[in-house]
Motif scaffolding. Structure first.
Motif, PDB file in Angstrom:
ATOM      1  N   ARG A 120     -11.666   2.377  -3.412  1.00 20.42           N
ATOM      2  CA  ARG A 120     -10.305   2.258  -2.907  1.00 20.42           C
ATOM      3  C   ARG A 120      -9.618   3.622  -2.810  1.00 20.42           C
ATOM      4  O   ARG A 120      -8.919   3.911  -1.844  1.00 20.42           O
ATOM      5  CB  ARG A 120      -9.499   1.333  -3.820  1.00 20.42           C
ATOM      6  CG  ARG A 120      -9.746  -0.139  -3.559  1.00 20.42           C
ATOM      7  CD  ARG A 120      -9.313  -1.019  -4.706  1.00 20.42           C
ATOM      8  NE  ARG A 120      -9.420  -2.425  -4.335  1.00 20.42           N
ATOM      9  CZ  ARG A 120     -10.567  -3.082  -4.186  1.00 20.42           C
ATOM     10  NH1 ARG A 120     -11.713  -2.454  -4.383  1.00 20.42           N
ATOM     11  NH2 ARG A 120     -10.577  -4.361  -3.831  1.00 20.42           N
ATOM     12  N   ARG A 124      -8.401   5.062   0.781  1.00 22.60           N
ATOM     13  CA  ARG A 124      -6.983   5.389   1.020  1.00 22.60           C
ATOM     14  C   ARG A 124      -6.815   6.855   1.372  1.00 22.60           C
ATOM     15  O   ARG A 124      -6.020   7.212   2.253  1.00 22.60           O
ATOM     16  CB  ARG A 124      -6.164   5.035  -0.218  1.00 22.60           C
ATOM     17  CG  ARG A 124      -4.663   5.219  -0.047  1.00 22.60           C
ATOM     18  CD  ARG A 124      -3.894   4.667  -1.227  1.00 22.60           C
ATOM     19  NE  ARG A 124      -4.219   5.380  -2.467  1.00 22.60           N
ATOM     20  CZ  ARG A 124      -3.702   5.056  -3.646  1.00 22.60           C
ATOM     21  NH1 ARG A 124      -2.865   4.029  -3.757  1.00 22.60           N
ATOM     22  NH2 ARG A 124      -4.027   5.746  -4.727  1.00 22.60           N
ATOM     23  N   ALA A 129      -6.616   1.507   5.532  1.00 19.61           N
ATOM     24  CA  ALA A 129      -5.619   0.668   4.873  1.00 19.61           C
ATOM     25  C   ALA A 129      -6.244  -0.123   3.731  1.00 19.61           C
ATOM     26  O   ALA A 129      -7.305  -0.744   3.885  1.00 19.61           O
ATOM     27  CB  ALA A 129      -4.989  -0.295   5.876  1.00 19.61           C
ATOM     28  N   VAL A 130      -5.583  -0.098   2.584  1.00 16.04           N
ATOM     29  CA  VAL A 130      -6.028  -0.801   1.381  1.00 16.04           C
ATOM     30  C   VAL A 130      -4.814  -1.493   0.778  1.00 16.04           C
ATOM     31  O   VAL A 130      -3.722  -0.913   0.748  1.00 16.04           O
ATOM     32  CB  VAL A 130      -6.629   0.193   0.354  1.00 16.04           C
ATOM     33  CG1 VAL A 130      -7.141  -0.539  -0.881  1.00 16.04           C
ATOM     34  CG2 VAL A 130      -7.744   1.010   0.975  1.00 16.04           C
ATOM     35  N   GLU A 132      -2.069  -2.415  -1.873  1.00 14.70           N
ATOM     36  CA  GLU A 132      -1.576  -1.598  -2.968  1.00 14.70           C
ATOM     37  C   GLU A 132      -2.312  -1.955  -4.262  1.00 14.70           C
ATOM     38  O   GLU A 132      -2.555  -3.128  -4.542  1.00 14.70           O
ATOM     39  CB  GLU A 132      -0.068  -1.810  -3.168  1.00 14.70           C
ATOM     40  CG  GLU A 132       0.790  -1.384  -1.990  1.00 14.70           C
ATOM     41  CD  GLU A 132       1.099  -2.527  -1.052  1.00 14.70           C
ATOM     42  OE1 GLU A 132       0.196  -3.357  -0.798  1.00 14.70           O
ATOM     43  OE2 GLU A 132       2.247  -2.608  -0.586  1.00 14.70           O
ATOM     44  N   TYR A 280      -7.143  -4.752   6.250  1.00 11.95           N
ATOM     45  CA  TYR A 280      -7.195  -4.077   4.953  1.00 11.95           C
ATOM     46  C   TYR A 280      -8.636  -4.089   4.425  1.00 11.95           C
ATOM     47  O   TYR A 280      -9.321  -5.111   4.499  1.00 11.95           O
ATOM     48  CB  TYR A 280      -6.300  -4.787   3.935  1.00 11.95           C
ATOM     49  CG  TYR A 280      -4.828  -4.733   4.248  1.00 11.95           C
ATOM     50  CD1 TYR A 280      -4.059  -3.650   3.850  1.00 11.95           C
ATOM     51  CD2 TYR A 280      -4.208  -5.778   4.929  1.00 11.95           C
ATOM     52  CE1 TYR A 280      -2.692  -3.601   4.127  1.00 11.95           C
ATOM     53  CE2 TYR A 280      -2.850  -5.740   5.203  1.00 11.95           C
ATOM     54  CZ  TYR A 280      -2.105  -4.648   4.806  1.00 11.95           C
ATOM     55  OH  TYR A 280      -0.762  -4.613   5.083  1.00 11.95           O
TER      56      TYR A 280
END
Length: 402
Positions: A120, A124, A129-130, A132, A280
């Motif tokens: 992750r 990022r 896009a990951v 939160e 995501y």
């Protein structure tokens, strides 16, 4: 294949029963194959004709024990390659390569495809896009995350595979209780915003740091739901010219670049947020997809991911992957636990069924048709039929692995 005046020897590690096609490909390519498995899967129907030696250990999880055992084997036979057959063995294989000074994926590269936190952070950093997330290190950071990110949240183990060990939590008090219960294991977890939406996976081949082949699919239901609620595992090929499919493949390409994989196969999952339509990244693995996903890819695209993975491990770029012409059409995969030991699927007679699985207490098919719509229609018909005719359920242990 040979090295100097002898066949190249590959040591294959597996904590679970999988990878027979990998073993068979290595043998066909002329390699000498040593299989090392966890003791409790030794009696599974391994492709023993493809193995020159088969050994077992109580566990492959302790790096020192594994290094000692393999170093003992190496005293009397050369070992030129080490390959994992399961997600849990990726780091073990990388550690052995470095201990024995062998070529292939090192521990840093393997960690980016094994540690959910590392992947992750890297994704990022590269602009992928990951949802939160926050690591469970500094509790003030966790508290700030809980204040700023709306529930529900997903508490995820960093080193498990697929949906194993994941918990969905609705209240901050429940999160803190779960964290405290982990004790000294807290740092091995992360907390992530739950994103509602459809889940997709891309299965591909990477050569020379570039995606050489990729096929995009969509699950009928998210794996987390199946793992915790039961149901039929189902996935199908996405329409290849759809803008969303192209965007999904581009996200996968960027991710592979961000994680700096040199060669191998990948199984990567994404989610399309229901609220915003964004793609995501969820997680990835440097291995062939489980749950017969490789059969789906082979039937539709003509690419045997297990065999290609074996050749990539053996040749390490000396013989680059060459994509074969696609067979054409679209495919679907359905798989379920069955009440019957040997389910009778003769009533499922549509010509689009191109492969049936012969696994005790399981029922499943691969479908292939000229259009994605036809596959979708058949799968929507088959899911309730399979549930009525065969489906068995187990307690929600979160052990679905793909």
């Amino acid at each position: 294949m040979t090295t100097a005046d002898r066949p190249l020897t590959i040591l294959c590690l597996s904590s679970y029963f999988k990878g027979n096609r990998f073993l068979e490909t290595c043998k066909r390519e002329g390699a000498r194959v040593i299989l090392l498995v966890r003791q409790d899967v030794l009696d599974k129907p391994w492709a023993r004709d493809a193995c020159d030696e088969v050994h077992a250990m109580p566990s492959l999880a302790d790096p020192r024990d594994l290094q000692n055992a393999v170093s003992y084997l190496a005293r009397t036979r050369p070992i030129d390659r080490v390959a994992p057959l399961d997600d849990y063995d990726v780091m073990a294989a990388a550690g052995l390569r470095q201990h024995l000074c062998l070529p292939g994926t090192d521990e840093g590269e393997a960690r980016r495809f094994r540690d959910k936190l590392t992947m992750r952070v890297e994704a990022r950093r590269a602009g992928v896009a990951v949802p939160e997330f926050v690591p469970i290190f500094h509790h003030a950071d966790v508290a700030r995350f809980l204040d700023e990110v709306p529930p529900p949240w997903m508490l995820k183990p960093r080193a498990e595979a697929a949906s194993i060990g994941i918990r969905k939590l609705e209240r901050a008090a429940d999160v803190w209780r779960a964290i405290e219960a982990l004790g000294d294991l807290q740092s091995y977890y992360l907390l992530e915003r739950f994103v509602e939406g459809d889940v997709f996976h891309v299965d591909g081949v990477v050569e020379g740091g570039e995606v050489a082949f990729a096929e995009a699919h969509g699950y009928l239901r998210p794996l987390f739901q199946i793992a915790h609620e039961g149901g039929v595992f189902a996935t199908r090929t996405l329409p290849r010219d759809d803008p969303f499919t192209l965007a999904l493949l581009e996200a996968h390409r960027r991710l592979v670049g961000a994680l700096r994989l040199r060669r191998g196969v990948t199984h990567t999952e994404f989610i399309r947020g229901k609220a915003d339509g964004a793609i995501y990244f969820l997680e990835t693995a440097a291995r062939a997809g489980g749950a017969h996903i490789t059969d789906l890819v082979e039937e539709v695209a003509g690419v045997d991911l297990w065999a290609e993975w074996a050749r990539l491990e053996l040749y390490l770029g000396e013989r680059p992957f060459r994509p074969r012409p696609r067979r054409g059409g679209y495919g679907g995969l359905l798989l379920s636990l069955a009440r019957q030991e040997r389910p009778d699927t003769s009533a499922y007679a549509d010509p689009e069924i191109v492969r049936r699985f012969d696994v005790p207490n399981h029922v499943g098919f691969v479908l292939r048709a000229d259009s994605a719509a036809r596959v979708e229609d058949l799968m929507r018909q088959y899911v309730p039929r399979i549930q009525a005719d065969f489906q068995a359920t187990l307690p929600p242990l979160g052990t679905q692995r793909t």
